[in-house]
Design an enzyme around this catalytic site. Structure first.
Site, PDB file in Angstrom:
ATOM      1  N   ASN A  39       0.873  -1.168   0.000  1.00 36.08           N
ATOM      2  CA  ASN A  39       0.000   0.000   0.000  1.00 36.08           C
ATOM      3  C   ASN A  39       0.911   1.218   0.000  1.00 36.08           C
ATOM      4  O   ASN A  39       1.564   1.523   1.006  1.00 36.08           O
ATOM      5  CB  ASN A  39      -0.917   0.002   1.232  1.00 36.08           C
ATOM      6  CG  ASN A  39      -1.830   1.219   1.269  1.00 36.08           C
ATOM      7  OD1 ASN A  39      -1.475   2.310   0.852  1.00 36.08           O
ATOM      8  ND2 ASN A  39      -3.033   1.029   1.806  1.00 36.08           N
ATOM      9  N   TYR A 141      -7.424  -3.633  -1.992  1.00 36.87           N
ATOM     10  CA  TYR A 141      -7.341  -2.582  -0.992  1.00 36.87           C
ATOM     11  C   TYR A 141      -8.736  -2.532  -0.361  1.00 36.87           C
ATOM     12  O   TYR A 141      -9.654  -1.926  -0.879  1.00 36.87           O
ATOM     13  CB  TYR A 141      -6.957  -1.258  -1.650  1.00 36.87           C
ATOM     14  CG  TYR A 141      -7.032  -0.050  -0.740  1.00 36.87           C
ATOM     15  CD1 TYR A 141      -6.590  -0.106   0.576  1.00 36.87           C
ATOM     16  CD2 TYR A 141      -7.536   1.157  -1.218  1.00 36.87           C
ATOM     17  CE1 TYR A 141      -6.663   0.998   1.404  1.00 36.87           C
ATOM     18  CE2 TYR A 141      -7.608   2.274  -0.398  1.00 36.87           C
ATOM     19  CZ  TYR A 141      -7.171   2.194   0.906  1.00 36.87           C
ATOM     20  OH  TYR A 141      -7.248   3.295   1.729  1.00 36.87           O
ATOM     21  N   ASP A 180      -3.664  -4.784   1.401  1.00 31.45           N
ATOM     22  CA  ASP A 180      -4.056  -4.150   2.650  1.00 31.45           C
ATOM     23  C   ASP A 180      -5.489  -4.584   2.933  1.00 31.45           C
ATOM     24  O   ASP A 180      -6.439  -4.068   2.340  1.00 31.45           O
ATOM     25  CB  ASP A 180      -3.963  -2.625   2.503  1.00 31.45           C
ATOM     26  CG  ASP A 180      -4.488  -1.866   3.720  1.00 31.45           C
ATOM     27  OD1 ASP A 180      -4.850  -2.516   4.723  1.00 31.45           O
ATOM     28  OD2 ASP A 180      -4.538  -0.623   3.654  1.00 31.45           O
ATOM     29  N   HIS A 278       2.599   2.175   5.237  1.00 28.96           N
ATOM     30  CA  HIS A 278       2.608   0.712   5.226  1.00 28.96           C
ATOM     31  C   HIS A 278       3.978   0.213   4.783  1.00 28.96           C
ATOM     32  O   HIS A 278       4.706   0.898   4.055  1.00 28.96           O
ATOM     33  CB  HIS A 278       1.578   0.161   4.234  1.00 28.96           C
ATOM     34  CG  HIS A 278       0.161   0.342   4.657  1.00 28.96           C
ATOM     35  ND1 HIS A 278      -0.623  -0.693   5.115  1.00 28.96           N
ATOM     36  CD2 HIS A 278      -0.627   1.452   4.691  1.00 28.96           C
ATOM     37  CE1 HIS A 278      -1.828  -0.237   5.395  1.00 28.96           C
ATOM     38  NE2 HIS A 278      -1.858   1.058   5.148  1.00 28.96           N
TER      39      HIS A 278
END
Length: 287
Positions: A39, A141, A180, A278
């Site tokens: 991410n 995501y 993520d 991240h």
């Protein structure tokens, strides 16, 4: 771990295409795969902080980027990844400057599918599915449940759609699911479980339960399988010097079909790689 904004305008719920590229299509001959998921919290911002040399040093066969927030690949990024097929899933919200994901592959996928199949989520550009000879790669995501958990109901809708999608894929070929996932499954997966339980998005009983349902459907959390006691995190808020104090969360995962877990050679978090809130995660698997 960014919050999802309201949907702006609908797009087709799913889009499929045959990949057009000069890169050779996957014919099944490649057995060993290195995969990187990250991410990047905005690709244009990330590439100003990180030259991606550490990512290239992984010799990745597949790269999945989450929260790209761009409508085209930045030129300085594309130049570093010549020889990869590239698929950018652009958000229709905030003129493309929200969410979005991207996929790069040295071996061209047989087919790429954009979206989960529901316009309530596909306008944000959150999912890409790439079919290879031996497996499906799913990069996501996952929607955040929002401040004060205002989007928890929307998150539940996503989870219901997704588990049906991944089971459908798994019935055809094994699945590698990365990205993520916006959940810390167990207390070991975040620094301060007591103060965050049922208060902070990513650590509600509901979200943890949905992740447990996914594992119960025939999948494995590869990192936790290989590192049962490891307290390495993959996300740190920019506030209060959280990263330097390692006050973090493990929100980024590789979830794999149970029947291929034994083929996973490593599943790691590259905590020293900077450029986003991240850290990249890296998987090596041999078919």
């Amino acid at each position: 771990m960014s919050k999802r904004s309201a949907t702006s305008k609908p797009i087709a719920s799913i889009f499929q295409k045959k990949v057009k590229t000069t890169v050779q299509e996957d014919d099944g001959s490649q057995k060993n795969w290195n995969i990187v998921c990250w991410n990047v919290a905005g690709l244009r911002a990330c590439i100003k902080k990180n030259d991606f040399s550490e990512i290239l040093s992984e010799n990745p066969d597949i790269i999945f980027l989450g929260e790209t927030k761009c409508t085209v690949w930045p030129e300085e990024f594309s130049n570093k990844f010549e020889g990869y097929t590239k698929t950018l899933v652009v958000s229709q919200e905030k003129s493309g400057g929200y969410a979005g994901v991207g996929l790069l592959s040295k071996v061209a996928p047989i087919k790429v599918t954009k979206g989960i199949g529901n316009e309530n989520f596909d306008t944000a550009g959150r999912l890409v599915i790439a079919e290879f000879a031996h497996f499906y790669f799913v990069g996501a995501y996952v929607p955040n449940s929002g401040t004060k958990l205002v989007n928890l109901g929307k998150r539940e809708e996503w989870e219901k759609l997704f588990i049906e999608k991944i089971k459908e894929l798994d019935a055809k070929k094994p699945v590698i699911y990365g990205g993520d996932l916006n959940v810390a499954h167990n207390e070991i997966d975040l620094r301060n479980p007591d103060t965050n339980r049922n208060k902070t998005p990513g650590f509600t009983d509901q979200e943890r339960g949905w992740f447990g349902d996914l594992l119960s459907a025939g999948f494995k959390d590869s990192f936790r399988e290989l590192h049962p006691e490891d307290k390495t995190y993959s996300f740190w808020t920019y506030m209060a010097n959280a990263r330097s104090r390692d006050v973090g969360w493990r929100l980024d995962y590789y979830v794999v079909s149970e029947r291929i877990m034994e083929k996973v050679k490593s599943s790691e978090i590259r905590t020293k790689v900077m450029g986003s809130d991240h850290a990249p995660i890296v998987l090596n698997i041999e078919f």
